[in-house]
Design a protein around this motif. Structure first.
Motif, PDB file in Angstrom:
ATOM      1  N   ASP A  24     -33.299 -43.106  35.181  1.00  0.00           N
ATOM      2  CA  ASP A  24     -32.351 -44.223  35.207  1.00  0.00           C
ATOM      3  C   ASP A  24     -32.958 -45.462  34.560  1.00  0.00           C
ATOM      4  OD1 ASP A  24     -30.486 -42.654  36.525  1.00  0.00           O
ATOM      5  OD2 ASP A  24     -31.037 -43.415  38.512  1.00  0.00           O
ATOM      6  N   PHE A  25     -34.238 -45.702  34.808  1.00  0.00           N
ATOM      7  CA  PHE A  25     -34.916 -46.839  34.188  1.00  0.00           C
ATOM      8  C   PHE A  25     -34.961 -46.640  32.673  1.00  0.00           C
ATOM      9  CE2 PHE A  25     -37.409 -49.421  37.433  1.00  0.00           C
ATOM     10  CZ  PHE A  25     -36.567 -49.088  38.470  1.00  0.00           C
ATOM     11  N   TYR A  26     -35.341 -45.438  32.240  1.00  0.00           N
ATOM     12  CA  TYR A  26     -35.400 -45.134  30.807  1.00  0.00           C
ATOM     13  C   TYR A  26     -34.029 -45.325  30.166  1.00  0.00           C
ATOM     14  CZ  TYR A  26     -40.098 -43.037  30.458  1.00  0.00           C
ATOM     15  OH  TYR A  26     -41.445 -42.822  30.410  1.00  0.00           O
ATOM     16  N   ALA A  27     -32.976 -44.842  30.824  1.00  0.00           N
ATOM     17  CA  ALA A  27     -31.629 -44.926  30.272  1.00  0.00           C
ATOM     18  C   ALA A  27     -31.179 -46.379  30.128  1.00  0.00           C
ATOM     19  CB  ALA A  27     -30.648 -44.158  31.152  1.00  0.00           C
ATOM     20  N   ASP A  28     -31.440 -47.196  31.146  1.00  0.00           N
ATOM     21  CA  ASP A  28     -31.053 -48.610  31.087  1.00  0.00           C
ATOM     22  C   ASP A  28     -31.777 -49.335  29.955  1.00  0.00           C
ATOM     23  OD1 ASP A  28     -29.470 -48.146  33.304  1.00  0.00           O
ATOM     24  OD2 ASP A  28     -30.840 -49.100  34.716  1.00  0.00           O
ATOM     25  N   ILE A  29     -33.060 -49.072  29.813  1.00  0.00           N
ATOM     26  CA  ILE A  29     -33.860 -49.713  28.761  1.00  0.00           C
ATOM     27  C   ILE A  29     -33.402 -49.235  27.385  1.00  0.00           C
ATOM     28  CG2 ILE A  29     -36.183 -49.899  27.783  1.00  0.00           C
ATOM     29  CD1 ILE A  29     -37.217 -49.708  30.738  1.00  0.00           C
ATOM     30  N   ALA A  30     -33.181 -47.937  27.240  1.00  0.00           N
ATOM     31  CA  ALA A  30     -32.754 -47.385  25.951  1.00  0.00           C
ATOM     32  C   ALA A  30     -31.388 -47.913  25.543  1.00  0.00           C
ATOM     33  CB  ALA A  30     -32.729 -45.862  26.023  1.00  0.00           C
ATOM     34  N   LEU A  31     -30.482 -48.074  26.494  1.00  0.00           N
ATOM     35  CA  LEU A  31     -29.145 -48.567  26.210  1.00  0.00           C
ATOM     36  C   LEU A  31     -29.186 -49.953  25.580  1.00  0.00           C
ATOM     37  CD1 LEU A  31     -26.013 -48.238  26.634  1.00  0.00           C
ATOM     38  CD2 LEU A  31     -26.368 -49.517  28.749  1.00  0.00           C
ATOM     39  N   SER A  38     -40.055 -41.638  24.043  1.00  0.00           N
ATOM     40  CA  SER A  38     -41.455 -41.519  23.618  1.00  0.00           C
ATOM     41  C   SER A  38     -42.148 -42.877  23.575  1.00  0.00           C
ATOM     42  CB  SER A  38     -41.547 -40.829  22.259  1.00  0.00           C
ATOM     43  OG  SER A  38     -40.834 -41.576  21.283  1.00  0.00           O
ATOM     44  N   GLU A  39     -41.411 -43.944  23.284  1.00  0.00           N
ATOM     45  CA  GLU A  39     -41.987 -45.297  23.293  1.00  0.00           C
ATOM     46  C   GLU A  39     -42.232 -45.775  24.717  1.00  0.00           C
ATOM     47  OE1 GLU A  39     -42.929 -47.334  20.699  1.00  0.00           O
ATOM     48  OE2 GLU A  39     -42.622 -45.545  19.494  1.00  0.00           O
ATOM     49  N   MET A  40     -41.333 -45.431  25.617  1.00  0.00           N
ATOM     50  CA  MET A  40     -41.440 -45.898  27.002  1.00  0.00           C
ATOM     51  C   MET A  40     -42.469 -45.120  27.810  1.00  0.00           C
ATOM     52  SD  MET A  40     -37.477 -46.747  27.873  1.00  0.00           S
ATOM     53  CE  MET A  40     -36.663 -45.547  26.808  1.00  0.00           C
ATOM     54  N   ASP A  41     -42.827 -43.935  27.346  1.00  0.00           N
ATOM     55  CA  ASP A  41     -43.811 -43.120  28.064  1.00  0.00           C
ATOM     56  C   ASP A  41     -45.137 -43.834  28.252  1.00  0.00           C
ATOM     57  OD1 ASP A  41     -42.089 -40.998  28.435  1.00  0.00           O
ATOM     58  OD2 ASP A  41     -42.838 -39.871  26.708  1.00  0.00           O
ATOM     59  N   ALA A  42     -45.471 -44.733  27.348  1.00  0.00           N
ATOM     60  CA  ALA A  42     -46.755 -45.437  27.421  1.00  0.00           C
ATOM     61  C   ALA A  42     -46.697 -46.675  28.325  1.00  0.00           C
ATOM     62  CB  ALA A  42     -47.198 -45.853  26.019  1.00  0.00           C
ATOM     63  N   PHE A  43     -45.510 -47.039  28.828  1.00  0.00           N
ATOM     64  CA  PHE A  43     -45.387 -48.227  29.672  1.00  0.00           C
ATOM     65  C   PHE A  43     -46.103 -48.047  30.996  1.00  0.00           C
ATOM     66  CE2 PHE A  43     -40.964 -49.841  28.049  1.00  0.00           C
ATOM     67  CZ  PHE A  43     -41.501 -50.035  26.797  1.00  0.00           C
ATOM     68  N   SER A  44     -46.692 -49.115  31.471  1.00  0.00           N
ATOM     69  CA  SER A  44     -47.203 -49.132  32.836  1.00  0.00           C
ATOM     70  C   SER A  44     -46.012 -49.290  33.777  1.00  0.00           C
ATOM     71  CB  SER A  44     -48.169 -50.304  33.030  1.00  0.00           C
ATOM     72  OG  SER A  44     -47.462 -51.537  32.938  1.00  0.00           O
ATOM     73  N   LEU A  45     -46.225 -49.098  35.057  1.00  0.00           N
ATOM     74  CA  LEU A  45     -45.165 -49.301  36.037  1.00  0.00           C
ATOM     75  C   LEU A  45     -44.625 -50.725  35.949  1.00  0.00           C
ATOM     76  CD1 LEU A  45     -43.407 -48.602  38.464  1.00  0.00           C
ATOM     77  CD2 LEU A  45     -45.363 -49.146  39.930  1.00  0.00           C
ATOM     78  N   GLU A  46     -45.533 -51.677  35.815  1.00  0.00           N
ATOM     79  CA  GLU A  46     -45.121 -53.078  35.737  1.00  0.00           C
ATOM     80  C   GLU A  46     -44.253 -53.334  34.503  1.00  0.00           C
ATOM     81  OE1 GLU A  46     -48.333 -52.099  36.257  1.00  0.00           O
ATOM     82  OE2 GLU A  46     -48.441 -52.590  38.387  1.00  0.00           O
ATOM     83  N   ASP A  47     -44.641 -52.758  33.352  1.00  0.00           N
ATOM     84  CA  ASP A  47     -43.854 -52.914  32.133  1.00  0.00           C
ATOM     85  C   ASP A  47     -42.485 -52.265  32.282  1.00  0.00           C
ATOM     86  OD1 ASP A  47     -45.831 -54.320  30.826  1.00  0.00           O
ATOM     87  OD2 ASP A  47     -46.598 -52.564  29.732  1.00  0.00           O
TER      88      ASP A  47
END
Length: 65
Positions: A24-31, A38-47
């Protein structure tokens, strides 16, 4: 991340904040930002939390006065 041995499917169990569905977090950010997973996979929890909140703010319509 699959379920733990006791069936717990929450993500980031070692943190104070639990994310039930990281998808859900990935989907909201991607939208909003059009970033692939693949870009979001490197994010920390805080990011991840920061960018999801930024996506929510940008996508939410302004309040009517």
């Amino acid at each position: 991340m699959g379920p733990s041995s006791n069936g717990d499917r929450r993500f980031f169990r070692g943190y104070e904040t639990l994310i039930e569905r990281v998808e859900d977090f990935y989907a909201d950010i991607a939208l909003v930002f059009h970033w692939p997973p693949s870009e979001m996979d490197a994010f920390s929890l805080e990011d991840l939390m920061l960018f999801r909140e930024e996506a929510r703010v940008r996508h939410q319509p302004p309040e009517r006065t």
